[in-house]
Design an enzyme around this catalytic site. Structure first.
Site, PDB file in Angstrom:
ATOM      1  N   ASP A 115     -20.511 -54.556 -21.074  1.00  0.00           N
ATOM      2  CA  ASP A 115     -19.526 -54.339 -22.128  1.00  0.00           C
ATOM      3  C   ASP A 115     -19.928 -55.155 -23.341  1.00  0.00           C
ATOM      4  OD1 ASP A 115     -17.233 -53.648 -23.463  1.00  0.00           O
ATOM      5  OD2 ASP A 115     -16.098 -55.348 -22.671  1.00  0.00           O
ATOM      6  N   CYS A 129     -10.331 -51.279 -33.752  1.00  0.00           N
ATOM      7  CA  CYS A 129     -11.569 -51.951 -34.138  1.00  0.00           C
ATOM      8  C   CYS A 129     -11.651 -52.153 -35.651  1.00  0.00           C
ATOM      9  CB  CYS A 129     -12.724 -51.062 -33.675  1.00  0.00           C
ATOM     10  SG  CYS A 129     -14.299 -51.687 -34.166  1.00  0.00           S
ATOM     11  N   ARG A 171     -18.211 -60.358 -25.254  1.00  0.00           N
ATOM     12  CA  ARG A 171     -18.484 -58.999 -25.737  1.00  0.00           C
ATOM     13  C   ARG A 171     -19.181 -59.015 -27.100  1.00  0.00           C
ATOM     14  NH1 ARG A 171     -16.147 -54.369 -28.293  1.00  0.00           N
ATOM     15  NH2 ARG A 171     -16.598 -52.579 -26.969  1.00  0.00           N
TER      16      ARG A 171
HETATM   17  P1  IMP Z   1     -10.112 -46.183 -28.706  1.00  0.00           P
HETATM   18  O1  IMP Z   1     -10.182 -45.218 -27.558  1.00  0.00           O
HETATM   19  O2  IMP Z   1     -10.301 -45.516 -30.037  1.00  0.00           O
HETATM   20  O3  IMP Z   1      -8.869 -47.017 -28.670  1.00  0.00           O
HETATM   21  O4  IMP Z   1     -11.372 -47.178 -28.576  1.00  0.00           O
HETATM   22  C1  IMP Z   1     -11.609 -47.932 -27.423  1.00  0.00           C
HETATM   23  C2  IMP Z   1     -12.959 -48.591 -27.554  1.00  0.00           C
HETATM   24  O5  IMP Z   1     -12.969 -49.511 -28.651  1.00  0.00           O
HETATM   25  C3  IMP Z   1     -13.367 -49.463 -26.375  1.00  0.00           C
HETATM   26  O6  IMP Z   1     -13.875 -48.732 -25.299  1.00  0.00           O
HETATM   27  C4  IMP Z   1     -14.415 -50.385 -26.998  1.00  0.00           C
HETATM   28  O7  IMP Z   1     -15.690 -49.804 -27.056  1.00  0.00           O
HETATM   29  C5  IMP Z   1     -13.912 -50.555 -28.397  1.00  0.00           C
HETATM   30  N1  IMP Z   1     -13.195 -51.821 -28.587  1.00  0.00           N
HETATM   31  C6  IMP Z   1     -12.358 -52.463 -27.761  1.00  0.00           C
HETATM   32  N2  IMP Z   1     -11.852 -53.575 -28.323  1.00  0.00           N
HETATM   33  C7  IMP Z   1     -12.398 -53.662 -29.544  1.00  0.00           C
HETATM   34  C8  IMP Z   1     -12.273 -54.591 -30.616  1.00  0.00           C
HETATM   35  O8  IMP Z   1     -11.500 -55.547 -30.582  1.00  0.00           O
HETATM   36  N3  IMP Z   1     -13.049 -54.345 -31.697  1.00  0.00           N
HETATM   37  C9  IMP Z   1     -13.899 -53.300 -31.776  1.00  0.00           C
HETATM   38  N4  IMP Z   1     -14.003 -52.366 -30.824  1.00  0.00           N
HETATM   39  C10 IMP Z   1     -13.270 -52.547 -29.710  1.00  0.00           C
END
Ligand code: IMP
Length: 500
Positions: free
Chosen positions: A261, A319, A418
């Site tokens: 990760d 993010c 990470r």
């Molecule tokens: P979502 O499905 O658009 O909410 O994105 C989830 C993905 O965002 C995760 O699987 C990670 O790859 C990424 N992610 C998780 N936490 C963070 C963060 O704090 N900053 C940037 N990317 C993140």
């Protein structure tokens, strides 16, 4: 001079699928969403395939053991978050592997010396009326009897009456051995007109309770993701720092697949981690790597031995990496570029390394687009965070139910590993994620069923009955900003959002 990509980097919202010919066979019932999770040689089958192309994100707010069981039941897979101690992560993995659908470890237990007042208090506290009586009031103690609401009359009995005086004693109870299957347990329940059946081990210690109502709920699901011992499959996140301790603990706990990760995976740290795993376990331990956003990054990780490669930098809903650091790439462009590299690598080597589109999926239609662009499966954070099964609190915000959802790069998660770029620092000097709410959406099953129905329907419009067929046949078009407006309801006055 710097290399400048000729194409702008685009998001899923900028694309539409153009329908292809649909034969009479193209019905949603005929669509299979089976897809490879781990690499395989041409002509061979992958060691692990998913029944549906969904995995849950390696995040504190998304993937614990509860989510893993719920998602594996539907045919997907969770990656338990790695931003916790090795012991806690391994314990979550173990709980998934030990989980037996329909077999309940008893929460409300009594000892024979407790009183009716204790029974009433426990019932009030936990809401359960079936309470096994064990020697030491533990869930796995020697079984001595059982108390249900049929065993006492509050109005006629002294609250100080001992449990031993009114419980149904062990010799009058119907019990079954712990090896009993759910179907056999259900037959015993019906034959004996019981509400619940305790299962005991060879020393008469309580193992589980099976309840009458649970059989229908847990009848096996044809898509559920099971290992060869019929246990749910589960993945687990690892990092590029403590792998020499974390990987053995997770493998020992029964994790079926691991994933490094990291917010950015085109690095020596990932190659070192993959090498360590290959040196110690050969190909027995399956491990994905990432995240990358171009073909070069993909090839690097594929050559370093990754079982799958994850795509996505900066597109996640929580993010702020692109704002903070100015790195990333539009998710659609990244998927298209990496898919091209995956296919070239397959042509050259005969090894198919599946790719996962991670982050930035907002609408169900984005999932079909990502698959059509070449993703083998999708990693979803926000999507799953909204469901009952995610580990976070459901809260009422201005009259609307929300679930909490925070990024691994937020100050709340403190997942420094990470975002690690070497050096000794064990803390984040700036954040790359936010702490947020997402609208509560109910049960995972209900939502996943709806999403899959949409994906299957679109696949039929494209004349595809499988994901590889969709990838071959899909025709995609970039949309203009004005045609995006045309895509929603427009030039009408909506009556109510619930009617639509
Ligand atoms: P979502 O499905 O658009 O909410 O994105 C989830 C993905 O965002 C995760 O699987 C990670 O790859 C990424 N992610 C998780 N936490 C963070 C963060 O704090 N900053 C940037 N990317 C993140």
């Amino acid at each position: 001079m710097a290399f400048i990509f000729e194409e702008p980097s685009r998001t899923f919202n900028e694309y539409l699928l153009v329908p292809g010919y649909s034969s009479a066979e193209c019905t949603p019932a005929n669509v299979s969403l089976k897809t490879p999770l781990t690499k395989f040689r041409k002509g061979e089958e992958p060691e692990i395939s998913l029944s549906i192309p969904m995995v849950s994100a390696i995040m504190q707010a998304v993937s614990d053991d509860g989510m893993a069981v719920a998602l594996a039941t539907e045919g997907g897979l969770s990656f338990i978050y790695g931003s916790q101690t090795i012991e806690d992560e391994a314990a979550m993995v173990r709980r998934v592997k030990d989980y037996k659908a329909g077999f309940v470890v008893s929460v409300a237990n009594l000892s024979p010396d407790m009183t009716l007042a204790d029974v009433l208090e426990l019932k009030e506290q936990c809401g359960y009326s079936t309470m096994p009586v064990t020697e030491d009031a533990t869930p796995n103690g020697k079984l001595l009897g059982i108390v249900t609401s049929r065993d006492y009359r509050v109005s006629r009995m002294d609250p100080a009456t001992k449990v031993s005086e009114f419980m149904t004693p062990r010799e009058k109870m119907v019990v079954a051995p712990s090896s009993t299957t759910l179907k056999e347990a259900n037959d015993i329940i019906w034959d004996n007109k019981l509400n619940s059946l305790p299962l005991v081990d060879e020393n008469d210690n309580l193992a589980y309770l099976v309840f009458r109502k649970d059989y229908d709920a847990h009848k096996s699901n044809p898509h559920e993701l099971l290992d060869e011992h019929k246990r749910y499959m589960v993945g687990a996140g690892i990092n590029t720092r403590d792998y020499a301790e974390r990987v053995p603990a997770l493998v020992e706990a029964g994790a079926d697949v691991l994933c490094i990760d990291s917010s950015e995976g085109y690095s020596q740290w990932q190659a070192d981690t993959l090498k360590w795993i290959r040196d110690h376990y050969g190909d027995d331990v399956k491990v994905g790597a990432g995240n990358v956003v171009d073909g070069e990054g993909f090839r690097f990780l594929a050559e370093a031995g990754a079982d799958f490669v994850k795509i996505g930098i900066g597109g996640g809903s929580i993010c702020i990496t692109r704002e903070q650091k100015g790195i990333g790439r539009g998710q659609a462009t990244a998927v298209i570029d990496v898919a091209k590299a995956r296919d070239e690598y397959f042509e050259e080597t005969g090894i198919y390394v599946p790719i996962c589109s991670d982050g930035g999926i907002v609408h169900d239609s984005h999932m079909t687009l990502a698959l059509a662009m070449g993703a083998d499966f999708l990693m979803l954070g926000r999507y799953f965070a909204r469901f009952d099964e995610s580990p976070t609190n459901k809260v009422n915000v201005n009259g609307t139910y929300m679930k909490e959802y925070w990024g691994e790069g937020s100050a709340r998660a403190r997942n420094w590993a990470r975002y690690d770029l070497g050096g000794d620092k064990k803390k984040l000097s700036f954040v790359e994620g936010v702490d947020s709410y997402v609208p509560y959406a109910g049960s995972l099953k209900h939502n996943v069923d709806q999403t899959l129905a949409k994906i299957k329907s679109t696949m039929c419009n494209c004349g595809a009955l499988t994901i590889p067929e969709l990838q071959q046949k899909a025709k995609l078009t970039v949309v203009s900003s004005t045609s995006i407006v045309e895509g929603g309801a427009h030039d009408v006055l909506l009556k109510s959002s619930t009617d639509n």
